[in-house]
Design an enzyme around this catalytic site. Sequence first.
Site, PDB file in Angstrom:
ATOM      1  N   TYR A 170       0.838  -1.206   0.000  1.00 38.10           N
ATOM      2  CA  TYR A 170       0.000   0.000   0.000  1.00 38.10           C
ATOM      3  C   TYR A 170       0.877   1.262   0.000  1.00 38.10           C
ATOM      4  CZ  TYR A 170      -4.340   2.640   0.646  1.00 38.10           C
ATOM      5  OH  TYR A 170      -5.402   3.496   0.489  1.00 38.10           O
ATOM      6  N   LYS A 177      -3.000   8.377   3.064  1.00 38.92           N
ATOM      7  CA  LYS A 177      -4.210   8.171   3.890  1.00 38.92           C
ATOM      8  C   LYS A 177      -3.975   8.656   5.327  1.00 38.92           C
ATOM      9  CE  LYS A 177      -7.178   6.287   0.959  1.00 38.92           C
ATOM     10  NZ  LYS A 177      -8.257   7.136   0.371  1.00 38.92           N
TER      11      LYS A 177
HETATM   12  O1  0WE Z   1      -6.952   3.094  -1.672  1.00 36.79           O
HETATM   13  C1  0WE Z   1      -6.959   2.064  -2.293  1.00 36.79           C
HETATM   14  C2  0WE Z   1      -6.441   2.023  -3.729  1.00 36.79           C
HETATM   15  C3  0WE Z   1      -6.545   3.325  -4.446  1.00 36.79           C
HETATM   16  C4  0WE Z   1      -5.711   3.337  -5.691  1.00 36.79           C
HETATM   17  C5  0WE Z   1      -5.821   2.365  -6.666  1.00 36.79           C
HETATM   18  C6  0WE Z   1      -5.032   2.447  -7.800  1.00 36.79           C
HETATM   19  C7  0WE Z   1      -5.037   1.376  -8.854  1.00 36.79           C
HETATM   20  C8  0WE Z   1      -4.690   1.926 -10.206  1.00 36.79           C
HETATM   21  C9  0WE Z   1      -4.836   4.372  -5.875  1.00 36.79           C
HETATM   22  N1  0WE Z   1      -4.074   4.482  -6.974  1.00 36.79           N
HETATM   23  C10 0WE Z   1      -4.171   3.551  -7.933  1.00 36.79           C
HETATM   24  N2  0WE Z   1      -3.399   3.690  -9.067  1.00 36.79           N
HETATM   25  C11 0WE Z   1      -3.577   2.924 -10.151  1.00 36.79           C
HETATM   26  O2  0WE Z   1      -2.840   3.066 -11.145  1.00 36.79           O
HETATM   27  N3  0WE Z   1      -7.367   0.901  -1.686  1.00 36.79           N
HETATM   28  C12 0WE Z   1      -7.750   0.927  -0.294  1.00 36.79           C
HETATM   29  C13 0WE Z   1      -7.424  -0.407  -2.379  1.00 36.79           C
HETATM   30  C14 0WE Z   1      -6.088  -1.074  -2.185  1.00 36.79           C
HETATM   31  O3  0WE Z   1      -5.040  -0.727  -2.937  1.00 36.79           O
HETATM   32  C15 0WE Z   1      -3.955  -1.475  -2.507  1.00 36.79           C
HETATM   33  C16 0WE Z   1      -4.350  -2.299  -1.452  1.00 36.79           C
HETATM   34  C17 0WE Z   1      -5.733  -2.049  -1.242  1.00 36.79           C
HETATM   35  C18 0WE Z   1      -6.600  -2.680  -0.215  1.00 36.79           C
HETATM   36  C19 0WE Z   1      -2.646  -1.473  -2.941  1.00 36.79           C
HETATM   37  C20 0WE Z   1      -1.737  -2.325  -2.343  1.00 36.79           C
HETATM   38  C21 0WE Z   1      -2.119  -3.145  -1.299  1.00 36.79           C
HETATM   39  C22 0WE Z   1      -3.434  -3.148  -0.846  1.00 36.79           C
END
Ligand code: 0WE
Length: 272
Positions: A170, A177
């Site tokens: 993450y 966050k």
């Molecule tokens: O906040 C998030 C993810 C938000 C996010 C997703 C992406 C995918 C595509 C932010 N930036 C991007 N950039 C991209 O190019 N989450 C809470 C979901 C999430 O994301 C992870 C998680 C979880 C859970 C990434 C790594 C490990 C766990």
Amino acid sequence: MTTEVQEKKVDVRNGILAGKKGVILGIANKWSIAWGIANSLKEAGAELTFTYQERLKDRVDKLAEELDVKNTVECDVTSDEQITNAFKTISDLYNGKIDFVIHSLAFAKKDELEGRYVDTSRDGYILAQDISAFSLAAVAKAAEPLFEANGGGSIITLTYLGGERVVKNYNVMGVAKAALECSVKYLANDLGPKKIRVNAISAGPIKTLASSAISGIQTMISQIADVSPLRKNTETEEVGDTALFLASDLSRGITGELIHVDAGFHILGATN
Ligand code: 0WE
């Protein structure tokens, strides 16, 4: 959610947000958490405006039409000018008054969501902070006069446990966050005297189009279904109904708070 009352199906959301007006930032597709929130708020009787990034206009317009949402407004949160213009348009639509803003936006470069946090680049760090954390303060400032004219309101943002604890991969999003969650507290203190409440929902991992791009997320999601206290994964509808509570007067005594909507996963100290 429906419940049987004297043989009639009664929607528990009925009328809770009747006459309330607000903005939702972050709808991209049907898997978006913002879409789940839009559905709950709409069902509770709210009048909604969706914002969109230029490249997503057609998709967001189609989703708005599907929910009978009349207004969509362009707003790229990396641009002060677009934020100002969007809230000018929203002010004109709603006679200068709104009741809530839902901020459901985040972005980090995909290659920074794997490997080691220590390898984060300067521009990757700045981009993640700009879109995922600073935008809440910028939007709160633009919305402040509309809330003030309304005699108060509710700002809700979305966060994740990775802002409180280390979650593999993450990385830079976790640091963004953490800044977002702290921003909620400073904004709550600044805006509280104007009866503007600011809260965050920390949602458990949900399969969204954005998250499907992330390696290992599906394994994480299945583990949570096995070990979380409620033995399930988080659904966008559950997040939507918590947003409905936070947007409504039912939560009038709550500000600066972070509510976990994650099947209880955050209480665990080990994957028992
Ligand atoms: O906040 C998030 C993810 C938000 C996010 C997703 C992406 C995918 C595509 C932010 N930036 C991007 N950039 C991209 O190019 N989450 C809470 C979901 C999430 O994301 C992870 C998680 C979880 C859970 C990434 C790594 C490990 C766990």
